[in-house]
Design a protein around this motif. Structure first.
Motif, PDB file in Angstrom:
ATOM      1  N   VAL A 155       8.881  15.859  49.109  1.00 35.66           N
ATOM      2  CA  VAL A 155       7.620  15.253  49.507  1.00 35.66           C
ATOM      3  C   VAL A 155       7.888  13.877  50.108  1.00 35.66           C
ATOM      4  O   VAL A 155       8.715  13.113  49.626  1.00 35.66           O
ATOM      5  N   TRP A 160       4.222  16.790  53.402  1.00 35.90           N
ATOM      6  CA  TRP A 160       5.093  17.739  52.717  1.00 35.90           C
ATOM      7  C   TRP A 160       6.068  18.359  53.707  1.00 35.90           C
ATOM      8  O   TRP A 160       5.756  18.530  54.881  1.00 35.90           O
ATOM      9  N   ALA A 193      12.601  21.803  43.407  1.00 34.21           N
ATOM     10  CA  ALA A 193      11.919  20.541  43.685  1.00 34.21           C
ATOM     11  C   ALA A 193      12.936  19.440  43.954  1.00 34.21           C
ATOM     12  O   ALA A 193      13.894  19.266  43.203  1.00 34.21           O
ATOM     13  N   LEU A 197       9.945  14.576  44.874  1.00 33.00           N
ATOM     14  CA  LEU A 197       8.805  15.295  44.324  1.00 33.00           C
ATOM     15  C   LEU A 197       8.789  15.205  42.802  1.00 33.00           C
ATOM     16  O   LEU A 197       7.736  14.993  42.196  1.00 33.00           O
ATOM     17  N   TYR A 219      -2.538  19.091  44.967  1.00 32.53           N
ATOM     18  CA  TYR A 219      -1.543  19.701  45.845  1.00 32.53           C
ATOM     19  C   TYR A 219      -2.121  20.908  46.568  1.00 32.53           C
ATOM     20  O   TYR A 219      -1.813  21.147  47.743  1.00 32.53           O
TER      21      TYR A 219
END
Length: 548
Positions: A155, A160, A193, A197, A219
């Motif tokens: 992120v 994103w 991830a 993030l 999200y």
């Protein structure tokens, strides 16, 4: 009848072999215990997940859209969040324990299959080039035979993206060996991830008091659908990764000669009810007396406020403890305590509040303006508050000076004020009823007078315990947002993360940026240099890397 004990061998090599065998047995026992704990946590998470699914189906088919029904689902989601995080944390611990044994099987959780990342997210290809020579034989006649792609969800603030790490695969025509660069590091084993993030999820949950179910909703609105259990899985595993850093932080706090201590309530979701747990904090802050050590805060969770908890927290520590008059601290001040007695230092802010309530002219005026009966003002309480305020003025003037300098000025300016205040309270106390609020405020101080005058004996002592109260302020504000801790394990994990985030804030470090960088580097960072990742050491190094 005594049990027979095998005699110890006299040979040094035999003793070494016996010691090695004993260490292997201990490691096997730890790995087995970690495996059992991970399996139990996984089962509990699965049960909570099924319960939540059942309640959601009931809600869709038969349930009303009332607030109480929504709150029930919120509580179940919070409970699932904590159990998922606990299961992932236990899984990571079990894998760490299994890696220490060559033949120990690792524990893998039963996770639902993860959906692919949405196609509309931009992809950034980062290619790890294949070697120019065969690692097996050194041959240079290489031909490309394919590639493996690992996708990591990362992120950027308000943006994103999915990072595609491409690992080229080549075969050697000389020796027929296939070679390929190693897979990229993930904070969580087999995770998806990125560190940025993960840091955002952790900071928003524990620093901004946004539960994961609310993060999931946000999200989703941004076009990235993620499940609650998926996020909770990452939170629990990240906590396990950060545990070595937390140990170094705790060692730094407990190396202090003086600590601020305090606690506050935290609601905990229990079976059929809401229980009240406690969050304890111990703050090291040597800046008021010019100490060179950086500030840090350490938090603990307990299911109640029994005195055994602070005694356990400070079992190996001795020094000066600045705290309120909570009775659970009393045994810490015993002269024969091991490893040494703890010196009590009272908080003048706590004492002043009781007098200020009786002398609050502005509050009385507001009540009168609202048409209510004004509260009576005690002239004696007002006089005591004004005398205390002069003590605080002296403290503000010496803040940051060395301990000897502070002590010299205190004995010159503060000691006469303290003596006059003590004489004033002894003079008027006999004429007050024991049920009078002013008498209770005086008794609170007079019964603990040595603790309140400790600042006149040691320049390191502060006049107040405000450092600990400031550390707990975020938790008090957060209670209105997250309502509950999902379980005792959830409370422990929250205290763990509060320690890291509060310490970063005390050192003027952005907690989210620090967590992101630490999570990206901690796996291959040498354990003997782990202190370099602590917030006060990280700032300078991070600035050097940014400049480079």
């Amino acid at each position: 009848m005594q049990a027979s004990v095998s005699p110890m061998p006299d040979d040094v090599e035999a003793l070494k072999a016996a010691l090695a065998a004993a260490r292997i047995e201990v490691a096997e026992a730890k790995a087995e215990a970690a495996m059992v704990r991970a399996e139990r946590s996984d089962d509990q998470a699965l049960i909570a997940h099924l319960k939540l699914q059942i309640e959601k189906l009931k809600h869709q088919l038969f349930g009303s859209k009332s607030e109480s029904s929504r709150r029930l689902l919120d509580q179940l989601e919070l409970q699932l969040e904590e159990l998922e995080a606990t299961a992932s944390q236990d899984e990571a611990v079990a894998e760490i324990a299994a890696r220490k044994l060559a033949d120990a099987p690792g524990f893998k959780r039963r996770r639902p299959s993860r959906q692919p990342f949405p196609e509309h997210l931009p992809r950034e290809r980062r290619v790890i080039a294949a070697p120019c020579a065969c690692p097996a034989c050194g041959g240079t006649r290489l031909s490309r035979i394919g590639e493996d792609v690992t996708e990591t969800l990362e992120v950027i603030p308000r943006q994103w993206k999915v990072i595609q790490t491409v690992r080229e695969k080549v075969a050697c025509r000389d020796c027929e060996k296939i070679s390929q660069p190693p897979a990229p590091f993930h904070v969580v084993a087999h995770g998806w991830a990125g560190p940025g993030l993960l840091a955002m999820m952790l900071f928003e949950k524990y620093g901004q008091h946004q539960p994961l179910n609310r993060q999931v909703e946000r999200y989703g609105r941004e076009g990235v659908p993620l499940s609650l259990s998926t996020l909770a899985d990452q939170v629990g595993a990240a906590a396990a990764v950060l545990e070595p850093l937390h140990h170094r932080l705790a060692a730094h706090v407990m190396a202090a000669e003086r600590l601020h201590g305090d606690d506050t309530t935290v609601p905990v979701l229990a079976r059929g009810k809401t229980a009240t747990g406690r969050i304890w904090t111990y703050v090291r802050d040597d800046r008021p007396f010019g100490g060179p050590a950086p500030p840090a805060a350490l938090f603990y969770y307990s299911p109640n406020r029994a005195g055994e908890h602070p005694r356990q927290h400070l079992a190996d520590w001795s020094g000066i403890l600045q705290a309120d008059a909570y009775g659970g601290y009393a045994r810490l001040y015993d002269a024969g305590r091991h490893p040494g007695p703890i010196t009590e230092a009272g908080c003048w802010s706590h004492a002043r509040r009781a007098f200020f309530v009786l002398a609050d002219i502005e509050a009385s005026a507001r009540r009168k303006a609202d048409g209510k009966k004004p509260a009576p003002i005690s002239p004696l309480a007002l006089d005591i508050v004004q005398r205390m305020d002069r003590l605080f003025e002296v403290e503000r003037s010496i803040n940051g000076q060395s301990s000897p300098e502070r002590l010299t000025i205190r004995r010159e300016l503060s000691a006469p004020l303290v003596d006059e205040l003590e004489a004033l309270m002894h003079k008027h106390r006999p004429g007050l009823s024991r049920h009078d609020d002013l008498a209770k405020a005086m008794d609170y101080m007079l019964k603990r007078w040595p603790a309140f005058t400790q600042f006149l004996q040691d320049g390191r002592v502060c006049l107040t315990n405000n450092a600990a109260e400031r550390a707990l302020r975020g938790i008090a504000l957060g209670r209105k947002s997250w309502l509950f801790a999902g379980s005792d394990r959830g409370g422990q994990r929250a205290a763990f993360m509060y320690s890291l985030i509060a310490t970063a804030k005390l050192n003027d470090v952005d907690p989210q940026a620090w967590l992101a960088d630490v999570l990206a580097r901690i796996a291959d960072h040498p354990s003997r240099q782990l202190d370099d990742l602590l917030p006060w050491n990280w700032v300078a190094q991070h600035q050097i890397r940014k400049t480079a």
